[in-house]
Design a protein around this motif. Sequence first.
Motif, PDB file in Angstrom:
ATOM      1  N   ALA A  83      18.792 -58.316   6.540  1.00 44.66           N
ATOM      2  CA  ALA A  83      17.437 -58.853   6.577  1.00 44.66           C
ATOM      3  C   ALA A  83      17.038 -59.240   5.164  1.00 44.66           C
ATOM      4  O   ALA A  83      17.430 -58.592   4.189  1.00 44.66           O
ATOM      5  N   THR A  84      16.258 -60.298   5.034  1.00 45.32           N
ATOM      6  CA  THR A  84      15.850 -60.788   3.729  1.00 45.32           C
ATOM      7  C   THR A  84      14.833 -59.855   3.092  1.00 45.32           C
ATOM      8  O   THR A  84      13.852 -59.445   3.731  1.00 45.32           O
ATOM      9  N   THR A  85      15.052 -59.495   1.853  1.00 47.21           N
ATOM     10  CA  THR A  85      14.107 -58.680   1.093  1.00 47.21           C
ATOM     11  C   THR A  85      14.505 -58.732  -0.371  1.00 47.21           C
ATOM     12  O   THR A  85      15.527 -59.341  -0.731  1.00 47.21           O
ATOM     13  N   PHE A  86      13.708 -58.130  -1.230  1.00 53.30           N
ATOM     14  CA  PHE A  86      14.069 -58.118  -2.655  1.00 53.30           C
ATOM     15  C   PHE A  86      15.174 -57.090  -2.875  1.00 53.30           C
ATOM     16  O   PHE A  86      15.144 -55.995  -2.324  1.00 53.30           O
ATOM     17  N   LEU A  87      16.171 -57.464  -3.685  1.00 51.97           N
ATOM     18  CA  LEU A  87      17.363 -56.643  -3.860  1.00 51.97           C
ATOM     19  C   LEU A  87      17.213 -55.597  -4.958  1.00 51.97           C
ATOM     20  O   LEU A  87      17.937 -54.599  -4.956  1.00 51.97           O
ATOM     21  N   ARG A  88      16.306 -55.820  -5.883  1.00 53.97           N
ATOM     22  CA  ARG A  88      16.112 -54.871  -6.977  1.00 53.97           C
ATOM     23  C   ARG A  88      14.709 -54.291  -6.908  1.00 53.97           C
ATOM     24  O   ARG A  88      13.762 -54.972  -6.487  1.00 53.97           O
ATOM     25  N   PRO A  89      14.543 -53.036  -7.310  1.00 52.75           N
ATOM     26  CA  PRO A  89      13.207 -52.421  -7.270  1.00 52.75           C
ATOM     27  C   PRO A  89      12.196 -53.215  -8.086  1.00 52.75           C
ATOM     28  O   PRO A  89      12.517 -53.788  -9.132  1.00 52.75           O
ATOM     29  N   LEU A  90      10.957 -53.231  -7.593  1.00 53.57           N
ATOM     30  CA  LEU A  90       9.849 -53.831  -8.325  1.00 53.57           C
ATOM     31  C   LEU A  90       9.151 -52.706  -9.085  1.00 53.57           C
ATOM     32  O   LEU A  90       8.884 -51.646  -8.521  1.00 53.57           O
TER      33      LEU A  90
END
Length: 318
Positions: free
Chosen positions: A234-241
Amino acid sequence: MSNRSGPGCDRTDPAPAAVMSERRRLINLAYRMLGSLAEAEDAVQETYTRWYAMPRNQQDAIEAPGAWMTTVASRICLNLLGSARARRETYVGDWIPEPLPGHTEWISGRPSGAAVDPADRITLDESVDLAFLVVLESMTPAERVAFILHDVFCHSFAEVAEIVGRTPAACRQLASSARRRIRTARPAATATSAVQQAVVVRDFKRAWEAKDIDALIGLLDPDATAVADGGGLATTFLRPLEGGERIARAWAEIARRRPDTMTFLERTVNGRPGVVAEQDGAIVTVFAFEVTGDRIKHIWVVRNPEKLRHWTSSATGR
């Protein structure tokens, strides 16, 4: 090993005829050890497979079937934890423990709408709080197993030693090391009541839907972090914000881009106030929060559909 119930430590050994009643306790144990309900179910199924593979005379010779099953399930989990570390090195993005729907929303192995057997429910307490499970992920397999068995399920260190394959003194040290990790990651002084958490999460949801960046920033700790788990599925950000302002702007963007068919709903996540995104009748994202004081310190976003199967069944069963 004497059989004990956890959390609580007040049950006695079951008779062999009541072996199936051990399932709930074993699932509780395995989920806390593995952080994955799917893997916990597999570990418990393997435990029962080994029990029923024994001749009846061997079963009858076991004075405490529950204790035997605890030992077997714990050893299976210990082995799985070792191999899981290797698997997660190739995992796409961050790995977050599998989130659980609240209380009666989780139904294991039943068709949608079927009656809920209380023995099939995970016991939700602080030891399945997602923030707590994330800390457990930082432990070695032996630390995690020793801590869960002793501190959560109240087994003696002599009993833990039988499972982990170390001396009682070594197991005491393992549990002590685990406690230090927890104290470092989750100082008691920052504890926030469930009611306070619910208020903060509700305000966050409203500000999020309103795309009010300033309100979002006010609800986030300046050093807040957000971690997402899509598992490559599923699409999401790969690195922590990192940073409250950065997270606020990212969440406002999520609100702007969400499809018209998606709604945000308040739900219990691992016994704590959380939010889910529902689209076309299915839960597609689960958001878990750690609140300290009146600010959100951590957000965990689970989008991997393999970790949302119990959420999907609970949504379609409403």
